[in-house]
Design an enzyme around this catalytic site. Structure first.
Site, PDB file in Angstrom:
ATOM      1  N   ASP A 213     -14.179   2.572   8.957  1.00 11.81           N
ATOM      2  CA  ASP A 213     -14.243   2.605   7.488  1.00 11.81           C
ATOM      3  C   ASP A 213     -14.504   1.216   6.930  1.00 11.81           C
ATOM      4  O   ASP A 213     -13.892   0.790   5.953  1.00 11.81           O
ATOM      5  CB  ASP A 213     -12.957   3.187   6.907  1.00 11.81           C
TER       6      ASP A 213
ATOM      7  N   LYS B 151       0.866  -1.182   0.000  1.00 16.90           N
ATOM      8  CA  LYS B 151       0.000   0.000   0.000  1.00 16.90           C
ATOM      9  C   LYS B 151       0.901   1.230   0.000  1.00 16.90           C
ATOM     10  O   LYS B 151       1.600   1.502   0.973  1.00 16.90           O
ATOM     11  CB  LYS B 151      -0.899  -0.028   1.238  1.00 16.90           C
TER      12      LYS B 151
END
Length: 805
Positions: free
Chosen positions: A613, A516
Site C-alpha cells: 500500500d 492511529k
C-alpha cells in the site's frame, strides 16, 4: 540408393504437415497442413471435434492442450473428404473446397483484387490482405463464433441494422449455431444481453464507465478489462476487452448451456475469472414484473415495496412469472407540488444493493436531485437511479428483472403512493411499543455480558501480544492515550487514514506522538493489527516510521508512532502554497529516501517485506523533510527464497496497484515497484493519480507522463512552478525511471536495487514501453477515489476479493 528413395518419400510425407506462413491461390491449405501466427500463439487448420468424422476449419491456441477452438469457418457445413482444402479464389475471396472442388464455405464477398493472401495474426485474427495496398479485405474478427479474443469486439449499428454477436455451439461436438447468443444492446448506456432464441435469458445491467453495473460483486473500484464505446449520434456501439493480466492468452466464450465465461492461461491451466449467469436470480425476469429476486440462500422471489402478487395462487405454487401489481394507486400530484409534498403526493422508496430493472432510459440531468425532480414531475416515471459512471436513469412502465444483491449493487428509487410508507410507519410504532420493554431488558443484560467479555478479551489481547516477539514496543493504557490526545479532540486530529483517524498527542513527559485509532468499520481487523505491530517492531531504518507502542481496550485498537512534524507528503506536493517548500532537490532526496526504505524492506532487513500500500499519503516527513514509509497494516512477509505470492483478498489503493496484483492477486517486490513508480510521477508532477485528467480523451497521469517523455524526454513533467530549482536532465532521468517502474509486465520492471542504482548513478537506462493505462483513456481505467481520504470497498469476485482504499 534405396535409402535415398526412402528419405525422399519420408520428406514428402512430412512436408504437408508443416505450418504455412500464408495461403494464396498457388498455396492452398490442405487437411494435413496448418497455418501458424508469427509468434506461435495461434494455429489454423482442419479439426474434428470430439473425434467425430466431420472436418472443420478452425483457429485454436497452438501450445495449449487440450485444444481450445476459438473460431470456426464452416460451422454449418462440415467436410468429410480428406482432399478438402482452403484457398483464395480468383476473385480474392477465401473459399473452402471439398474433394470434388465444390465450394463448401466462402467469405461470401468478391474483391476487385486477385492478388491477395490469407494469414493468421498473433491476435488470433485470420485476415485476407491485398498484396498491393496492404489493406485487410476480410477478417475473422468481424465474423465471430462463440468466442471473443482481445482486440475483437461485439457491435451494433442501428443505421443499417447490423450487429456482431457471439453464438453458442449446438453442443461440444457440434459447432453449428446453438440457441444462445450474446450481444450488446443499443440502449444508452448499453448492456450485455444473452438471448435464448429471441427471448432475453440474462443481462449484465447498464455500462458504468468501467463495469457493467448489474454483475454482483463488481462496483466502481473494479479494475476492468472491458471497454465500451458508444456514438449516440451515429447509432453505433462496440464492446471489447483487453488482457490486463500478466499472461498473454485469454478469451471470452459462450457455452452451449448459455454461460458467458472469461478464462486466462496461467502457464499451467486455464483459470476461470467470471462465469455468468451464476445464480437462479440472474435468469431474466425470474420473478415477473415488479417482482424482486433476492440472491439469498436459497434465492427467493418477493414483490417490490408497495406491490402484491398478481395471483396469490400461482405465487404460492412457486410460479412467479406473472409478477406483482401495485397495492395502492399513485396520486400523481407531483406537478402541482414540486416544492412541497402534500400528504397525497407520491414518494420514492429507496432500495440498496440492487441490479436495476431492464428497459432503462438515460436522462441528461446533472445530479441526483435533478434526476429525482425530473422523475417526480413525470407521472409515468415509475423509478429512477443515479449511478456513478452513468448519471440519471429513469424507468417509464413496468419494472422487470430487478435483483437484490447481498452487496455491491446500486440504489434504486421506486415510486409509491405516500400512504404506503405512512401505513408502514404506523405498524412500526405498534410493534416498537410492544417489544420496547423486552428489548430494554435484553440490552441491559447484554451490556453486562459485553463488559465481562471485553474485560476477558482485553486480557487475552495483552497475553497474546506478550507471546509475540514485539520487543521494544510498549503497551499504553487507554487513559494515557486519552490524556495525551485531549480525549481524541477534533483539534488534535491530523487526518484520516484507510483504517481510521490519526491524532497528535503529547505524553506527560512532553514527548509528542502520533496515534492511529483503528475504526471498528475500517476493515483492519485482528490480522492487520497484529501484522502491523509484529512487522514494525522488527524493522528499524531511518526511512521507516518508528512504532513506539500499542493500546488495546475492549474494541479499541490503537497504534502509537513517533510524531512527524510535517505530517504526510501529499499535504505538500498537492497544495498550491505548501508545494514551494519542496523544491526539486528536496523532492529528489525524498524519492531516493523512499527507494532506500523500500530496499531495506525488500532486501536488507531480516524479514523480506512487501508493503502492498505504498502511496503518497503513507509517506511521512520529519522536521528535515526526510521521508519515512508508514502504514504496514497490509504488508506481507516473505520467506528467504520466496519472490512472489498471491491472495484472494486484494487490498490496496486503486491507481497504485500493479495490473497483476489488482487483476490476479499476485504480489511481489515488483508490485511495490509499480506503486513506487506512480508515487515518483506524483512527486515530480504535483498531480494526483486519482484526479488528474488532460486532453479531449480524458487521459490520466500515466498517459500524460508517456506523452511528455515521448515529446520532451520528460523534463516538462515537473511542476512548472519549480523549474527554476531543477536540472532538466535529472528530472528527465527520474521520469524515465518512473515509466520503467510502471511497466505493464512485472518482468519489465526493475527491482528495488536496480531502481536505487539508477537514481544514484549516471548509467544508461532501458527504454520503457508504453504503460497499459497510457494506452486507454481515463474513462477506460478503474474509477478512482475523488477525495484525499481513503475509501474502503469490498468486491467479491470468482478468483479474488478486491478491497480498494
Amino acid at each position: 540408393m534405396g535409402m535415398v528413395l526412402f528419405a525422399c518419400l519420408l520428406l514428402l510425407i512430412i512436408f504437408p504437415t508443416c505450418g504455412y506462413a500464408a495461403i494464396n491461390t498457388s498455396s492452398p491449405l490442405s487437411i494435413r497442413q496448418t497455418l501458424s501466427s508469427p509468434g506461435g500463439f495461434y494455429e489454423l487448420g482442419f479439426f474434428s471435434p470430439n473425434n467425430t468424422q466431420n472436418q472443420y476449419v478452425g483457429i485454436w491456441f497452438k501450445k495449449i492442450v487440450p485444444r481450445v477452438v476459438v473460431w470456426v469457418a464452416n460451422r454449418d457445413t462440415p467436410v468429410t473428404s480428406s482432399a478438402a482444402n482452403l484457398t483464395i479464389s480468383s476473385n480474392g475471396s477465401l473459399i473452402l473446397l471439398d474433394g470434388k472442388q465444390d465450394v463448401i464455405w466462402s467469405t461470401g464477398k468478391a474483391f476487385t483484387s486477385n492478388k491477395c493472401h490469407a494469414e493468421l495474426l498473433d491476435t488470433g485474427n485470420f485476415v485476407v490482405i491485398d498484396d498491393v495496398s496492404g489493406n485487410k479485405l476480410w477478417q475473422s474478427f468481424e465474423h465471430l463464433g462463440n468466442t471473443m479474443l482481445p482486440q475483437s469486439s461485439l457491435m451494433y449499428d442501428t443505421s443499417n441494422g447490423k450487429k456482431r454477436v457471439l453464438t453458442t455451439w449446438k453442443s461440444n461436438s457440434d459447432p453449428s449455431p446453438g440457441e444462445f447468443s450474446l450481444e450488446i444492446t443499443p440502449q444508452i448506456p448499453t448492456q450485455g444481453l444473452i438471448r435464448r432464441g429471441s427471448v432475453p435469458y440474462w443481462r449484465c445491467g447498464p455500462w458504468a464507465k468501467t463495469r457493467f453495473s448489474g454483475i454482483s460483486g463488481i462496483d466502481a473500484s473494479y479494475v476492468s478489462p472491458f471497454s465500451v464505446v458508444q456514438d449516440t449520434a451515429a447509432g453505433t456501439g462496440s464492446f471489447s476487452y483487453s488482457t490486463l493480466r500478466n499472461y498473454n492468452l485469454s478469451y471470452v466464450t459462450l457455452t452451449p448451456e448459455g454461460k458467458m465465461k472469461i478464462l486466462w492461461d496461467d502457464g499451467n491451466n486455464w483459470k476461470l475469472h467470471l462465469s455468468l449467469p451464476e445464480n437462479p436470480c440472474d435468469l431474466y425476469g425470474r420473478c415477473g414484473p415488479y417482482g424482486l429476486c433476492v440472491r439469498s440462500d436459497p434465492p427467493k422471489c418477493e414483490c417490490l415495496k408497495g406491490f402484491v402478487p398478481k395471483s396469490d395462487e400461482e405465487w404460492g405454487k412457486g410460479n412467479w412469472t406473472s409478477g406483482c401489481v401495485r397495492r395502492t394507486k399513485l396520486s400523481c400530484q407531483a406537478k402541482s407540488s414540486m416544492k412541497t409534498q402534500g400528504k397525497d403526493t407520491d414518494i420514492f422508496y429507496r432500495m440498496t444493493d440492487v441490479k436495476t430493472p431492464d428497459l432503462h432510459q438515460f436522462a441528461s440531468f446533472l445530479n441526483a436531485e435533478q434526476c429525482y425532480q425530473g422523475c417526480l414531475g413525470n407521472c409515468s416515471c415509475t423509478a429512477f437511479a443515479y449511478i456513478s459512471g452513468i448519471g440519471c436513469l429513469v424507468w417509464n412502465g413496468e419494472l422487470a428483472d430487478t435483483v437484490q444483491f447481498l452487496s455491491s449493487g446500486e440504489f434504486l428509487f421506486i415510486r409509491l403512493a405516500s400512504s404506503e410508507l405512512a401505513g408502514s410507519s404506523r405498524r412500526k410504532i405498534i410493534v416498537g411499543t410492544t417489544v420496547s420493554l423486552s428489548i430494554f431488558l435484553i440490552l441491559v443484560f447484554a451490556a453486562i455480558m459485553l463488559w465481562r467479555y471485553r474485560a476477558k478479551q482485553n486480557d487475552a489481547w495483552k497475553n497474546g501480544f506478550e507471546r509475540q516477539d514485539v520487543s521494544g514496543v510498549n503497551f499504553f493504557e487507554m487513559h494515557t492515550i486519552r490524556t495525551a490526545t485531549n480525549n481524541f479532540s477534533p483539534s488534535n486530529k491530523l487526518g484520516q487514514g484507510g483504517f481510521g483517524p490519526v491524532y497528535k498527542g503529547k505524553l506527560v513527559d512532553g514527548k509528542e506522538i502520533g496515534v492511529k485509532r483503528l475504526a471498528s468499520s475500517s476493515g483492519q481487523g485482528t490480522e492487520e493489527f497484529m501484522n502491523e505491530i509484529t512487522l514494525i517492531s522488527k524493522l528499524q531504518h531511518r526511512n521507516l516510521v518508528r512504532l513506539l507502542g500499542y493500546c488495546i481496550d475492549g474494541e479499541e485498537k490503537l497504534l502509537i508512532y513517533e510524531f512527524m512534524v510535517n505530517k504526510s507528503l501529499d499535504i505538500f506536493i498537492f497544495d498550491p502554497c505548501l508545494k514551494f517548500e519542496l523544491d526539486w532537490p528536496k523532492r529528489f532526496n525524498i524519492i531516493q529516501g523512499i527507494a532506500r526504505g523500500l530496499l531495506y524492506l525488500h532486501r536488507d532487513s531480516r524479514l523480506r517485506v512487501i508493503h502492498r500500500d505504498l502511496k503518497v499519503s503513507n509517506i511521512l516527513l520529519d522536521d528535515r523533510m526526510n521521508p519515512k514509509i508508514s502504514d504496514f497494516g497490509l504488508a506481507r512477509m516473505f520467506q528467504g527464497t520466496q519472490y512472489q505470492d498471491n491472495t484472494r483478498r486484494v487490498v490496496g489503493t486503486l491507481g497504485y496497484m500493479s495490473p497483476e496484483y489488482a487483476w490476479a492477486g499476485l504480489f511481489s517486490e515488483k508490485s511495490d515497484i509499480y506503486s513506487f513508480g506512480v508515487l515518483m510521477l506524483e512527486i515530480i508532477s504535483g498531480k494526483r493519480i486519482s484526479r488528474f485528467i488532460y486532453g479531449d480523451e480524458s487521459k490520466g497521469l500515466l498517459a500524460y507522463t508517456w506523452d511528455s517523455w515521448c515529446e520532451t524526454g520528460g523534463s516538462n513533467l515537473l511542476d512548472r512552478d519549480l523549474t527554476d530549482t531543477c536540472q532538466a536532465f535529472e528530472v528527465a532521468r527520474c521520469v524515465q525511471i518512473g515509466l520503467l517502474c510502471v511497466q505493464h509486465e512485472a518482468v519489465d520492471r526493475p527491482n528495488t536495487l536496480q531502481v536505487l542504482s539508477m537514481l544514484t548513478s549516471a548509467t544508461d537506462l532501458p527504454v520503457p514501453k508504453q504503460p497499459i493505462f497510457a494506452v486507454h483513456t481515463l474513462n477506460d481505467m478503474p474509477m478512482l477515489q475523488a477525495n484525499s481520504q481513503d475509501f474502503l470497498s469490498v468486491n467479491e469476485m470468482t478468483e479474488s476479493m478486491i478491497q480498494g482504499r
